[in-house]
Design a protein around this motif. Structure first.
Motif: not given
Ligand SMILES: [Zn+2]
Ligand SMILES: [Zn+2]
Lengths: 363, 177
Positions: A36, A120, A39-45, A164-165, A50, A95, A99, A103
């Motif tokens: 989206l 991810e 928003f920060p990517f999940p690995g950086w949020s 993508t991240s 989330r 992965c 979480r 998630c």
């Protein structure tokens, strides 16, 4: 749908049925990823980010076709035992298994797809099919992508495609994975040759388990790297071709091993059969390797079923494999007391119910 | 990246059941753990990644050092001089998600979709270097490959690392201009 209902329902076709009598291509997974904007990517949020992403994505997913009565859970509500069961059924990624808050996982009652929110990437969709039915998977995924496109504000740049991240993976946001059973290529020490040949083609192959010591159960994953924008059809065509070639190669090597006067194949199959038929304790690795050889033995007709039609037998072996994976996953430790004997009992009683004999030329 | 493979636990070597793809202290992109080690390290909630500071640096550093030692004759220059970047007019931090350019260089990842615009010049450079192998002098290519190798090692992507290492060796075998 509750977790118990999901696990107790008849497992989906792709998990239970084989596509051919020799079952070389076991299952193919298509992975679609989207993020989206904003928003920060999940690995950086943070958990907070989330949650915001989930709040946007979940209602849209719930409205998709076939989602009525879907299984939906926040990862923080799943125990490790539940996660392990989903992992063993390939309905959760490693992965995602790590979480927690914010998630989510959604599985529709047909269980042909798995939706993961904040894996991810913000949204990850896996579509699964038995064998190598790549076209079906691509169709399913493109329908899903088209429906979601109008409803969510996905991050995209005109020349780059889906963001993508990992910037090296930006583009069409699609990957294909196929689990392959390649015992003859493994026995013939030909896997490094195969790996080298594929290296240049944007397509990779790796052992399914990175144990390093040996290739557990001769299981491999063939996979594509995410391609640039609009490359899906081309890469998939390429992939399909390579997949077919690999299957043909495996069959050829099986034939060659069968004709080997040193009887290496028959010997390996006979030892595996003896282990599964008579052992009182089995480790997971032993079980996997022996079952792999047993599948090779029945596919090459070194061993013949007395009361099963070959296709039914392949399905039954697949089911046994799944039961053993789930039994092992349900335990707290891989070698929890009682587990090695339980595995041996399972395989012994299976082979008692479905007896095999050696083909005349090998008996 | 291969995402469906069952990996080995980075701590005890048993079959891992969880894998963290998370940027921790700008250092790591993937970490596979078995359940008991995860619990022992207090990683019931991987989103609070304080554990990483405790055990990760030594554990992985040892592995990375080992690989680096194997790459005989190679020198890694730390090119993450942010002052230099600022002089070159590069934004060093994404204003939307606070992700930094140096973290990108270490992990290969980005923090949010806006990072693509913020670090556009850096990304274009990376893409340019990758697609124009033939126009680069061997020395430039070697520097770039060494950087990619370092990133691959930091990502624990040893497959890529092995390929890059072979390419660097090939370059070293060809005579200098
Ligand atoms: Zn461990
Ligand atoms: Zn950003």
């Amino acid at each position: 749908m509750t977790f118990e209902q999901l696990i107790q329902a008849t497992p989906p076709e792709w998990l239970l049925k084989s596509s051919d009598a020799d079952d070389i291509a076991i299952v193919t997974v298509g992975r679609l990823v989207r993020n989206l904007d904003g928003f920060p990517f999940p690995g950086w949020s943070t958990a907070d980010d989330r949650k915001k992403v989930s709040e946007q994505v979940l209602p849209v997913l719930r409205q998709l076709r076939g989602m009525k009565n879907a299984f939906c859970a926040e990862l923080s509500d799943l125990s490790y035992e539940q996660r392990r069961l989903l992992l063993a059924r390939k309905q959760l990624t490693p992965c995602m298994a790590a979480r927690q808050d914010g998630c989510h996982i959604l599985i529709p009652p047909r269980q042909n797809a798995i939706y993961m929110v904040n894996e991810e990437e913000h949204l990850v969709v896996h579509c699964c099919q038995r064998g190598n039915r790549i076209r079906d998977i691509l169709n399913d995924l493109s329908k899903i992508a088209a429906t979601l496109d109008g409803k969510l504000n996905f991050a995209r740049l005109p020349e780059t495609g889906n963001l993508t991240s990992l910037p090296s993976e930006a583009g069409d946001g699609l990957q294909l994975y196929t689990m392959l059973h390649l015992p003859a290529l493994t026995l013939g020490n030909m896997m490094s040759q195969v790996t080298k040949a594929l290296e240049k083609l944007h397509i990779n192959i790796s052992p399914c388990y990175s144990d390093g010591e040996d290739d557990t159960g001769s299981l491999f994953i063939l996979y594509t790297l995410p391609g640039p924008i609009d490359s899906t059809a081309e890469i998939a065509g390429h992939y399909q071709k390579i997949l077919r070639q690999l299957i043909t190669r495996e069959r050829q090597v099986r034939q060659r091993l069968l004709e080997d006067p040193e009887l290496r194949l028959a010997d390996n199959v006979a030892r595996a059969y003896g282990t599964l038929r008579h052992a009182r304790r089995l480790t997971l690795r032993e079980t996997r390797n022996a079952l792999s050889m047993l599948r090779l033995g029945t596919a090459t007709q070194v061993l013949e079923w007395e009361n099963l039609d070959p296709t039914d037998a392949t399905d039954s072996l697949k089911e046994l494999d799944l039961i053993i994976a789930l039994t092992s996953a349900a335990a707290r430790e891989e070698e929890e007391p009682g587990l090695p004997t339980a595995r041996a009992t399972l395989t012994r009683s299976f082979l008692k119910a479905h007896p095999l004999h050696f083909a005349p030329e090998f008996s | 990246m291969l995402r469906l493979q069952v990996k080995k636990c980075h701590i005890c070597g048993k079959r891992a059941s969880i894998s963290l793809t998370q940027i921790i202290n700008g250092q790591i992109s993937e970490l596979a753990l078995c359940e008991s080690c995860a619990k022992e390290k207090g990683i019931f909630d991987p989103q609070t990644l304080t554990f990483a500071e405790k055990f990760f640096p030594e554990d992985i550093k040892a592995k990375v050092d080992k690989i680096v030692r194997e790459l005989a004759g190679m020198q890694q220059g730390e090119a993450t001089d942010s002052a230099k970047d600022e002089q070159r007019d590069l934004l060093v931090r994404c204003p939307v998600c606070q992700f930094s350019l140096s973290t990108h260089r270490k992990t290969g990842r980005l923090g949010c979709p806006s990072c693509y615009t913020v670090f556009a010049r850096e990304l274009a450079q990376e893409a340019g270097v990758m697609s124009s192998d033939t126009t680069d002098s061997p020395a430039d290519e070697r520097t770039e490959l060494e950087r990619e190798l370092q990133q691959a090692i930091e990502r624990e992507d040893y497959e890529t690392a092995a390929v890059l290492r072979d390419r660097i060796r090939q370059l070293n075998d060809t005579p200098h201009p």
